[in-house]
Design a protein around this motif. Structure first.
Motif, mmCIF file in Angstrom:
data_model
loop_
_atom_site.group_PDB
_atom_site.id
_atom_site.type_symbol
_atom_site.label_atom_id
_atom_site.label_comp_id
_atom_site.label_asym_id
_atom_site.label_seq_id
_atom_site.Cartn_x
_atom_site.Cartn_y
_atom_site.Cartn_z
ATOM 1 N N ASN A 137 -38.329 -10.594 -0.390
ATOM 2 C CA ASN A 137 -37.031 -11.272 -0.499
ATOM 3 C C ASN A 137 -35.912 -10.384 0.050
ATOM 4 O OD1 ASN A 137 -37.381 -13.184 -3.599
ATOM 5 N ND2 ASN A 137 -37.821 -13.746 -1.511
ATOM 6 N N ARG A 138 -34.939 -11.021 0.700
ATOM 7 C CA ARG A 138 -33.786 -10.299 1.254
ATOM 8 C C ARG A 138 -32.509 -11.045 0.898
ATOM 9 N NH1 ARG A 138 -35.244 -6.887 5.919
ATOM 10 N NH2 ARG A 138 -37.526 -6.864 6.049
ATOM 11 N N LEU A 139 -31.480 -10.298 0.596
ATOM 12 C CA LEU A 139 -30.162 -10.860 0.334
ATOM 13 C C LEU A 139 -29.169 -10.310 1.353
ATOM 14 C CD1 LEU A 139 -29.935 -10.379 -3.553
ATOM 15 C CD2 LEU A 139 -30.695 -12.413 -2.310
ATOM 16 N N GLN A 140 -28.314 -11.184 1.860
ATOM 17 C CA GLN A 140 -27.226 -10.767 2.731
ATOM 18 C C GLN A 140 -25.926 -10.847 1.932
ATOM 19 O OE1 GLN A 140 -27.825 -9.544 5.728
ATOM 20 N NE2 GLN A 140 -30.016 -10.111 5.661
ATOM 21 N N VAL A 141 -25.231 -9.724 1.843
ATOM 22 C CA VAL A 141 -23.977 -9.667 1.098
ATOM 23 C C VAL A 141 -22.828 -9.520 2.091
ATOM 24 C CG1 VAL A 141 -22.656 -8.468 -0.686
ATOM 25 C CG2 VAL A 141 -25.166 -8.566 -0.835
ATOM 26 N N ARG A 142 -21.843 -10.415 1.990
ATOM 27 C CA ARG A 142 -20.660 -10.363 2.860
ATOM 28 C C ARG A 142 -19.407 -10.251 2.003
ATOM 29 N NH1 ARG A 142 -23.568 -14.664 4.946
ATOM 30 N NH2 ARG A 142 -22.039 -16.188 4.166
ATOM 31 N N ILE A 143 -18.551 -9.313 2.370
ATOM 32 C CA ILE A 143 -17.315 -9.076 1.620
ATOM 33 C C ILE A 143 -16.135 -9.195 2.579
ATOM 34 C CG2 ILE A 143 -16.112 -7.556 0.019
ATOM 35 C CD1 ILE A 143 -18.687 -6.012 -0.339
ATOM 36 N N SER A 144 -15.120 -9.907 2.180
ATOM 37 C CA SER A 144 -13.880 -10.004 2.956
ATOM 38 C C SER A 144 -12.756 -9.322 2.195
ATOM 39 C CB SER A 144 -13.512 -11.472 3.213
ATOM 40 O OG SER A 144 -14.534 -12.143 3.917
ATOM 41 N N CYS A 145 -11.773 -8.808 2.945
ATOM 42 C CA CYS A 145 -10.623 -8.169 2.320
ATOM 43 C C CYS A 145 -9.435 -8.303 3.255
ATOM 44 C CB CYS A 145 -10.900 -6.700 2.014
ATOM 45 S SG CYS A 145 -11.179 -5.692 3.494
ATOM 46 N N ARG A 146 -8.277 -7.930 2.772
ATOM 47 C CA ARG A 146 -7.075 -7.939 3.610
ATOM 48 C C ARG A 146 -6.320 -6.631 3.384
ATOM 49 N NH1 ARG A 146 -5.567 -11.806 -0.379
ATOM 50 N NH2 ARG A 146 -6.118 -13.483 1.069
ATOM 51 N N PRO A 147 -5.609 -6.150 4.399
ATOM 52 C CA PRO A 147 -4.798 -4.938 4.204
ATOM 53 C C PRO A 147 -3.650 -5.213 3.246
ATOM 54 C CG PRO A 147 -4.356 -5.919 6.345
ATOM 55 C CD PRO A 147 -5.502 -6.673 5.779
ATOM 56 N N GLU A 148 -3.268 -4.204 2.493
ATOM 57 C CA GLU A 148 -2.173 -4.359 1.548
ATOM 58 C C GLU A 148 -1.460 -3.031 1.357
ATOM 59 O OE1 GLU A 148 -3.409 -5.208 -2.474
ATOM 60 O OE2 GLU A 148 -5.364 -4.286 -2.141
ATOM 61 N N LEU A 149 -0.200 -3.132 0.908
ATOM 62 C CA LEU A 149 0.610 -1.956 0.627
ATOM 63 C C LEU A 149 0.642 -1.709 -0.868
ATOM 64 C CD1 LEU A 149 3.643 -2.490 3.043
ATOM 65 C CD2 LEU A 149 1.580 -1.128 3.429
ATOM 66 N N LEU A 150 0.486 -0.441 -1.246
ATOM 67 C CA LEU A 150 0.582 -0.032 -2.641
ATOM 68 C C LEU A 150 1.791 0.884 -2.787
ATOM 69 C CD1 LEU A 150 -3.158 0.984 -3.206
ATOM 70 C CD2 LEU A 150 -2.113 -1.261 -3.598
ATOM 71 N N SER A 151 2.531 0.740 -3.848
ATOM 72 C CA SER A 151 3.699 1.583 -4.073
ATOM 73 C C SER A 151 3.267 2.998 -4.427
ATOM 74 C CB SER A 151 4.563 1.015 -5.198
ATOM 75 O OG SER A 151 5.076 -0.252 -4.846
ATOM 76 N N ALA A 152 3.962 3.982 -3.850
ATOM 77 C CA ALA A 152 3.749 5.373 -4.228
ATOM 78 C C ALA A 152 4.470 5.608 -5.562
ATOM 79 C CB ALA A 152 4.277 6.305 -3.152
ATOM 80 N N THR A 153 4.392 6.820 -6.092
ATOM 81 C CA THR A 153 5.040 7.099 -7.370
ATOM 82 C C THR A 153 6.546 7.217 -7.192
ATOM 83 O OG1 THR A 153 4.899 9.492 -7.101
ATOM 84 C CG2 THR A 153 2.993 8.382 -8.055
ATOM 85 N N ALA A 154 7.253 7.314 -8.322
ATOM 86 C CA ALA A 154 8.712 7.438 -8.293
ATOM 87 C C ALA A 154 9.159 8.714 -7.583
ATOM 88 C CB ALA A 154 9.260 7.409 -9.717
ATOM 89 N N ALA A 155 8.257 9.673 -7.451
ATOM 90 C CA ALA A 155 8.599 10.915 -6.743
ATOM 91 C C ALA A 155 8.789 10.684 -5.253
ATOM 92 C CB ALA A 155 7.514 11.964 -6.973
ATOM 93 N N TYR A 156 8.320 9.535 -4.756
ATOM 94 C CA TYR A 156 8.424 9.229 -3.331
ATOM 95 C C TYR A 156 9.034 7.839 -3.161
ATOM 96 C CZ TYR A 156 5.256 13.162 -3.172
ATOM 97 O OH TYR A 156 4.697 14.394 -3.345
ATOM 98 N N PRO A 157 10.332 7.682 -3.485
ATOM 99 C CA PRO A 157 10.968 6.364 -3.379
ATOM 100 C C PRO A 157 10.937 5.846 -1.950
ATOM 101 C CG PRO A 157 12.609 8.093 -3.638
ATOM 102 C CD PRO A 157 11.278 8.729 -3.893
ATOM 103 N N GLY A 158 10.656 4.566 -1.802
ATOM 104 C CA GLY A 158 10.611 3.968 -0.474
ATOM 105 C C GLY A 158 9.323 4.228 0.272
ATOM 106 N N ARG A 159 8.378 4.941 -0.355
ATOM 107 C CA ARG A 159 7.108 5.252 0.306
ATOM 108 C C ARG A 159 6.010 4.332 -0.205
ATOM 109 N NH1 ARG A 159 7.832 8.991 4.577
ATOM 110 N NH2 ARG A 159 9.880 9.895 4.118
ATOM 111 N N VAL A 160 5.091 3.976 0.673
ATOM 112 C CA VAL A 160 3.976 3.113 0.307
ATOM 113 C C VAL A 160 2.683 3.687 0.871
ATOM 114 C CG1 VAL A 160 5.372 1.012 0.168
ATOM 115 C CG2 VAL A 160 4.317 1.667 2.360
ATOM 116 N N LEU A 161 1.565 3.219 0.327
ATOM 117 C CA LEU A 161 0.235 3.565 0.807
ATOM 118 C C LEU A 161 -0.392 2.317 1.401
ATOM 119 C CD1 LEU A 161 -0.955 5.558 -2.332
ATOM 120 C CD2 LEU A 161 0.139 6.484 -0.285
ATOM 121 N N LEU A 162 -1.149 2.487 2.454
ATOM 122 C CA LEU A 162 -1.799 1.375 3.140
ATOM 123 C C LEU A 162 -3.272 1.364 2.768
ATOM 124 C CD1 LEU A 162 -1.873 -0.927 5.240
ATOM 125 C CD2 LEU A 162 -2.139 0.832 7.023
#
Length: 269
Positions: A137-162
């Motif tokens: 038996n074989r299984l094919q696993v497919r995963i989809s995703c999208r790019p997103e921005l995450l907020s950095a900490t308060a120490a880096y205002p205006g900065r985001v992570l991709l």
């Protein structure tokens, strides 16, 4: 991300911008790092009497048994270059057991193709499939995703992570030779959906996305195709991105020496 792929040296602090400083000096990281790597196989698989769980889609295999029936499962993948995998089930005879797959919280779609049907898994849950499995038996696993921005900490205002799927991406000096310094551009959050792999589903992983030169740059406001690579593969880089132009926010020489060592980064996978 903290290890030099060329020789195995480790960073004591892993800079989120600037240069990663690797060392072979016998610090705690140099001794703890190899132990952490050696523990990875225990994180990929787990098993009980009649249930086997895949926690991480990594190329690997497990030898297991349900009662007196030996079972071998193998994952074939180059994840995360390609967001998918094949799971091969090797049995001596038909065997009933439950296969569980962890569905990452970043997945926008998770599909398991058994060859007879396609089943969906929900992000942030465990997908379970119990049946009488047949040899081969074989299984094919497919995963989809999208790019997103995450907020950095308060120490880096205006900065985001991709983030793209399980990986945090960063501006690499080697892949952006046109930039006088790696803080010379800012990104438009609306353009994040335009992130594209340069080489498709092949290594090395390089992604491209529209950006704009900063007001302080000679090409102020001009469009720029910024290139990103996985943080784990970067050496001189900038992962703390700006989403707006901030003229003269930092001088290039200051930025090139900036090291961000104490910031919480969400787990990628």
């Amino acid at each position: 991300a903290a290890q030099d792929p060329r020789n195995g040296d480790f960073c004591y602090y892993t800079a989120l911008c600037g240069a990663k400083e690797y060392s072979a000096f016998p610090l705690c990281c140099v001794s703890s790092g190899p132990r952490a790597v050696a523990a990875i196989p225990d994180m990929v698989w787990s098993a009980s009497d009649d249930t086997v769980t895949v926690n991480i889609l990594a190329a690997s295999s497990i030898d297991w048994a349900v009662g007196d029936n030996p079972v071998k499962l193998a994952i074939r993948t180059n994840f995360p270059v390609r967001h998918g995998a094949e799971i091969v089930i090797d049995l001596a005879s038909p065997t009933v057991f439950t296969l569980r797959l962890r569905v990452p919280d970043w997945a926008t779609a998770f599909v398991v193709d058994t060859g007879e049907e396609q089943l969906d898994g929900a992000a942030g849950t465990m997908f379970e499939l119990r049946r009488q499995w047949q040899p081969g038996n074989r299984l094919q696993v497919r995963i989809s995703c999208r790019p997103e921005l995450l907020s950095a900490t308060a120490a880096y205002p205006g900065r985001v992570l991709l983030r793209y799927g399980p990986q945090l991406l960063t501006l690499s000096e080697a892949d952006n030779p046109a930039l006088a310094h790696l803080d010379a551009v800012h990104i438009d959050p609306a353009a994040v959906s335009q992130l594209r792999p340069v080489h498709g589903e092949k290594a090395p992983q390089v992604f491209e996305m529209p950006a704009r030169f900063d007001d302080a740059a000679e090409q102020a406001g001009a469009a720029y195709a910024a290139r990103f690579i996985p943080f784990a593969e970067a050496r001189r880089h900038n992962m703390l991105l700006r989403t707006r132009s901030e003229a003269n926010e930092r001088a290039p020489t200051q930025w090139s020496r900036a090291f961000a060592s104490h910031i919480h980064v969400p787990p990628g996978i």
